[in-house]
Enzyme design. Structure first.
Site, mmCIF file in Angstrom:
data_model
loop_
_atom_site.group_PDB
_atom_site.id
_atom_site.type_symbol
_atom_site.label_atom_id
_atom_site.label_comp_id
_atom_site.label_asym_id
_atom_site.label_seq_id
_atom_site.Cartn_x
_atom_site.Cartn_y
_atom_site.Cartn_z
ATOM 1 C CD GLU A 148 37.183 36.617 39.512
ATOM 2 O OE1 GLU A 148 36.979 37.773 39.144
ATOM 3 O OE2 GLU A 148 36.968 36.225 40.676
ATOM 4 C CD GLU B 12 33.979 34.943 41.684
ATOM 5 O OE1 GLU B 12 32.802 34.632 41.926
ATOM 6 O OE2 GLU B 12 34.403 36.102 41.753
ATOM 7 N NE ARG C 40 29.507 39.638 37.268
ATOM 8 C CZ ARG C 40 30.667 40.213 37.517
ATOM 9 N NH1 ARG C 40 31.226 40.961 36.600
ATOM 10 N NH2 ARG C 40 31.292 40.022 38.668
ATOM 11 C CB VAL D 292 34.383 46.052 35.820
ATOM 12 C CG1 VAL D 292 34.983 47.448 35.789
ATOM 13 C CG2 VAL D 292 33.137 46.033 36.692
HETATM 14 P P1 ADP Z 1 34.141 37.950 44.563
HETATM 15 O O1 ADP Z 1 33.034 37.072 44.098
HETATM 16 O O2 ADP Z 1 33.718 38.920 45.586
HETATM 17 O O3 ADP Z 1 34.879 38.546 43.403
HETATM 18 P P2 ADP Z 1 36.373 36.110 44.862
HETATM 19 O O4 ADP Z 1 36.232 34.737 45.382
HETATM 20 O O5 ADP Z 1 36.542 36.254 43.402
HETATM 21 O O6 ADP Z 1 35.116 36.957 45.348
HETATM 22 O O7 ADP Z 1 37.591 36.821 45.616
HETATM 23 C C1 ADP Z 1 37.832 38.207 45.493
HETATM 24 C C2 ADP Z 1 39.243 38.529 45.945
HETATM 25 O O8 ADP Z 1 39.472 38.111 47.294
HETATM 26 C C3 ADP Z 1 40.340 37.846 45.157
HETATM 27 O O9 ADP Z 1 40.663 38.535 43.975
HETATM 28 C C4 ADP Z 1 41.482 37.831 46.153
HETATM 29 O O10 ADP Z 1 42.132 39.076 46.228
HETATM 30 C C5 ADP Z 1 40.771 37.590 47.463
HETATM 31 N N1 ADP Z 1 40.709 36.145 47.772
HETATM 32 C C6 ADP Z 1 39.682 35.315 47.511
HETATM 33 N N2 ADP Z 1 39.956 34.058 47.913
HETATM 34 C C7 ADP Z 1 41.199 34.077 48.417
HETATM 35 C C8 ADP Z 1 42.073 33.083 48.994
HETATM 36 N N3 ADP Z 1 41.700 31.810 49.134
HETATM 37 N N4 ADP Z 1 43.299 33.483 49.408
HETATM 38 C C9 ADP Z 1 43.682 34.771 49.293
HETATM 39 N N5 ADP Z 1 42.927 35.741 48.766
HETATM 40 C C10 ADP Z 1 41.693 35.418 48.331
HETATM 41 P P1 ADP Z 2 34.345 40.843 40.525
HETATM 42 O O1 ADP Z 2 32.935 40.491 40.917
HETATM 43 O O2 ADP Z 2 35.200 39.643 40.338
HETATM 44 O O3 ADP Z 2 34.955 41.902 41.400
HETATM 45 P P2 ADP Z 2 33.771 42.881 38.632
HETATM 46 O O4 ADP Z 2 34.699 43.883 39.121
HETATM 47 O O5 ADP Z 2 33.504 42.750 37.171
HETATM 48 O O6 ADP Z 2 34.232 41.461 39.079
HETATM 49 O O7 ADP Z 2 32.367 43.085 39.376
HETATM 50 C C1 ADP Z 2 31.523 44.025 38.903
HETATM 51 C C2 ADP Z 2 30.682 44.660 39.962
HETATM 52 O O8 ADP Z 2 29.475 43.927 40.058
HETATM 53 C C3 ADP Z 2 31.254 44.640 41.355
HETATM 54 O O9 ADP Z 2 32.054 45.747 41.601
HETATM 55 C C4 ADP Z 2 29.988 44.678 42.198
HETATM 56 O O10 ADP Z 2 29.532 46.005 42.360
HETATM 57 C C5 ADP Z 2 29.008 43.942 41.365
HETATM 58 N N1 ADP Z 2 28.781 42.555 41.782
HETATM 59 C C6 ADP Z 2 29.462 41.471 41.397
HETATM 60 N N2 ADP Z 2 28.928 40.344 41.902
HETATM 61 C C7 ADP Z 2 27.867 40.727 42.644
HETATM 62 C C8 ADP Z 2 26.877 40.033 43.428
HETATM 63 N N3 ADP Z 2 26.868 38.705 43.551
HETATM 64 N N4 ADP Z 2 25.949 40.766 44.053
HETATM 65 C C9 ADP Z 2 25.936 42.108 43.927
HETATM 66 N N5 ADP Z 2 26.816 42.808 43.201
HETATM 67 C C10 ADP Z 2 27.768 42.145 42.571
HETATM 68 MG MG MG Z 3 35.807 37.485 41.912
#
Ligand code: ADP
Ligand code: ADP
Ligand code: MG
Length: 479
Positions: free
Chosen positions: A280, A293, A297, A300
């Site tokens: 990402e 990140e 896996r 979705v």
């Molecule tokens: P997750 O593991 O929950 O998917 P991410 O690090 O991928 O967390 O971030 C999820 C979302 O949060 C991103 O798609 C973006 O919309 C927002 N986000 C994360 N980091 C930043 C950042 N440094 N600046 C702005 N938005 C961010």
């Molecule tokens: P992203 O994690 O970047 O949003 P997805 O939409 O593929 O990507 O994530 C799939 C789903 O898996 C999320 O909506 C959430 O419910 C679950 N998920 C992802 N990462 C975690 C985590 N570290 N712990 C618990 N649930 C997670």
């Molecule tokens: Mg993410």
């Protein structure tokens, strides 16, 4: 990850639409599937579709779908030779991956070592910096206290975003815009990280206003070969959670696509990665993309990639898990047309997307050319409140983006759900929004453009009318 093995029977360590989707490919490939189900999922489609199914004892997620010991024991006693974790639940659990490997079974995913080094956001940032992949400016070690956060802010400036190193699913993040909010945000974020992910390590990075979320699908084999399968644009989000995805992205030129795709492959190969994964990026501009990140896996939104490449990604996961080399070189993979995915959640867009579990009284699904619906729902099914609210994914393909939009509108109009409100209504309205149609959106789009949708939806008596008439009309007035 095994080498030169034949996988005959796979335990699917998941539920819902992704379990159904995995069972389908296993059947296509002539392999057997073993489903596991908790008591609340007794009537679930994944159970009845699999070749074999085994009940999980215990209550709640911790004792069932997150119970490593029980799941590995079932895999062994059911004669499975591999485990597919799906997404969510144990998909990114290093302990689960290890337990599967130690039981002599194939984990359909990366090795525990690669998962560990990419699954933890801080470790992944460090690795990327070592390999000259641009990361969002910010820290590379867990913040011990507020003073360290203050020092980090001094360095990179406000606003910043605090994140749980073990976080996922859009949870465990906090944006800090003012110095006076720093201490409270720090405490809240740390507490939430521990509660949700069992790990209180948090870090901070610069918060980019209105960025684009662009991610690349990658696939690597055990021989160190890696390719990307182009990008997905997941900028339509609500509270940092994706709601709608498309591939490719209007944002990138083909040159930018090639450059960033190669960067994504380089990023995972740096960790000795094998299997399917997603890199990402958060983009300030098409030429300024920062690594965010790696999701180690299946994702979705993987079907949009399947639509534009013609490749079954679950089948590829199984191939590489069997130790087979990648079937193509990068330049043999073709991007064809445009694909979109609407996440159909049991949520009410008129009530701030409040979850709406309950009985599905009518479930009439769209068909026709280039329409795909991935779901575990059927008419009469009761959506339990114990799990994620996503109940289906509606995916379409078209030769062009315009064609995909038209087709998704048609498919959404054909989808008839009664008994529970869903996000289908939101998607119909989105597709009529001029800015969206023009490709002019970013991750703040929902915040900026959609707060009014709740009011609009509440005013309208029928879902179809809202989607096709009222919201469009309102957008003209308010947009
Ligand atoms: P997750 O593991 O929950 O998917 P991410 O690090 O991928 O967390 O971030 C999820 C979302 O949060 C991103 O798609 C973006 O919309 C927002 N986000 C994360 N980091 C930043 C950042 N440094 N600046 C702005 N938005 C961010
Ligand atoms: P992203 O994690 O970047 O949003 P997805 O939409 O593929 O990507 O994530 C799939 C789903 O898996 C999320 O909506 C959430 O419910 C679950 N998920 C992802 N990462 C975690 C985590 N570290 N712990 C618990 N649930 C997670
Ligand atoms: Mg993410």
């Amino acid at each position: 990850m095994g080498c030169d093995v034949r996988i005959n029977r796979v335990l699917v360590a998941n539920r819902g639409e992704i379990a159904v989707r995995i069972v389908r490919t296993l059947r296509d490939l002539g392999r057997e599937s073993v489903a596991i189900y908790a008591d609340v999922d007794q009537e679930s489609l994944h159970r009845s579709m699999a070749d074999f199914s085994v009940r999980l004892s215990g209550q709640g997620v911790a004792q069932t779908y997150l119970n490593i010991e029980q799941i590995v024991a079932i895999a062994q006693s059911s004669g499975a030779d591999a485990v597919h974790p799906g997404y969510g639940f144990l998909a990114e659990s290093v302990a689960f991956c290890r337990a599967v490997e130690e039981a002599g079974l194939v984990f359909i995913g990366p090795s525990a070592v690669a998962m560990q080094c990419l699954g933890d956001k801080i470790a992944a940032r460090k690795l990327m910096i070592e390999h000259q992949v641009a990361v969002v400016p910010g820290g590379v070690k867990p913040l011990e206290n507020v003073a360290e956060l203050a020092a980090c802010i001094e360095d990179i400036g406000l606003p910043v975003i605090l994140k749980a190193s073990g976080g996922g699913g859009g949870r465990g993040m906090r944006v800090v815009r003012r110095l006076e909010d720093m201490a409270l945000s720090f405490e809240q974020c740390q507490r939430e990280a521990l509660q949700c992910f069992g790990n209180d390590a948090i870090f901070c990075e610069r918060y980019i206003e209105s960025p684009r979320h662009i991610e690349f699908q990658v696939l690597c084999d055990v021989y160190g070969n890696g390719v990307h399968l182009f990008e997905r644009d997941c900028s339509i989000q609500r509270r940092h959670q994706k709601l709608f995805e498309e591939a490719p992205s209007v944002y990138l030129s083909s040159q930018q696509r090639n450059t960033l795709g190669a960067e994504a492959v380089r990023a995972v190969l740096a960790a000795g990665y094998c299997g399917l994964g997603t890199v990402e990026f958060i983009c300030e501009s098409p030429d300024q993309a920062y690594f965010m990140e790696v999701n180690t896996r299946i994702q979705v939104e993987h079907p949009v990639t399947e639509c534009i490449t013609g490749i079954d990604l679950v089948a590829e996961q199984i191939r590489v898990a069997e130790g087979k080399a990648l079937a193509w070189k990068q330049d043999e993979i073709r991007l064809h047309g445009w694909s979109m995915e609407a996440r159909i959640n049991a949520e009410d867009p008129a009530q701030q997307f409040l979850p709406t579990p309950g009985r599905v009284q009518r479930w009439s699904v769209p068909l026709g050319p280039h329409v795909r619906l991935d779901s575990h729902v059927y008419e009469g099914y009761t959506i339990p409140d114990a799990y994620d609210s996503m109940i289906a994914k509606l995916i379409v393909w078209g030769n062009t983006r315009e064609e995909a939009i038209a087709r998704l509108k048609r498919a959404l109009a054909e989808l008839k759900v009664e008994g529970i409100p869903t996000t289908a209504l939101f998607h119909s309205a989105l597709l009529n929004c001029p800015k969206f149609v023009a490709g002019d959106f970013d991750t703040s789009y929902m915040q900026a453009e959609w707060e009014w949708a709740a009011t609009a939806a509440r005013l309208a008596p029928h879902a179809d009318e809202i989607a096709e008439i009222s919201l469009v009309g309102m957008l003209g007035e308010m947009g």
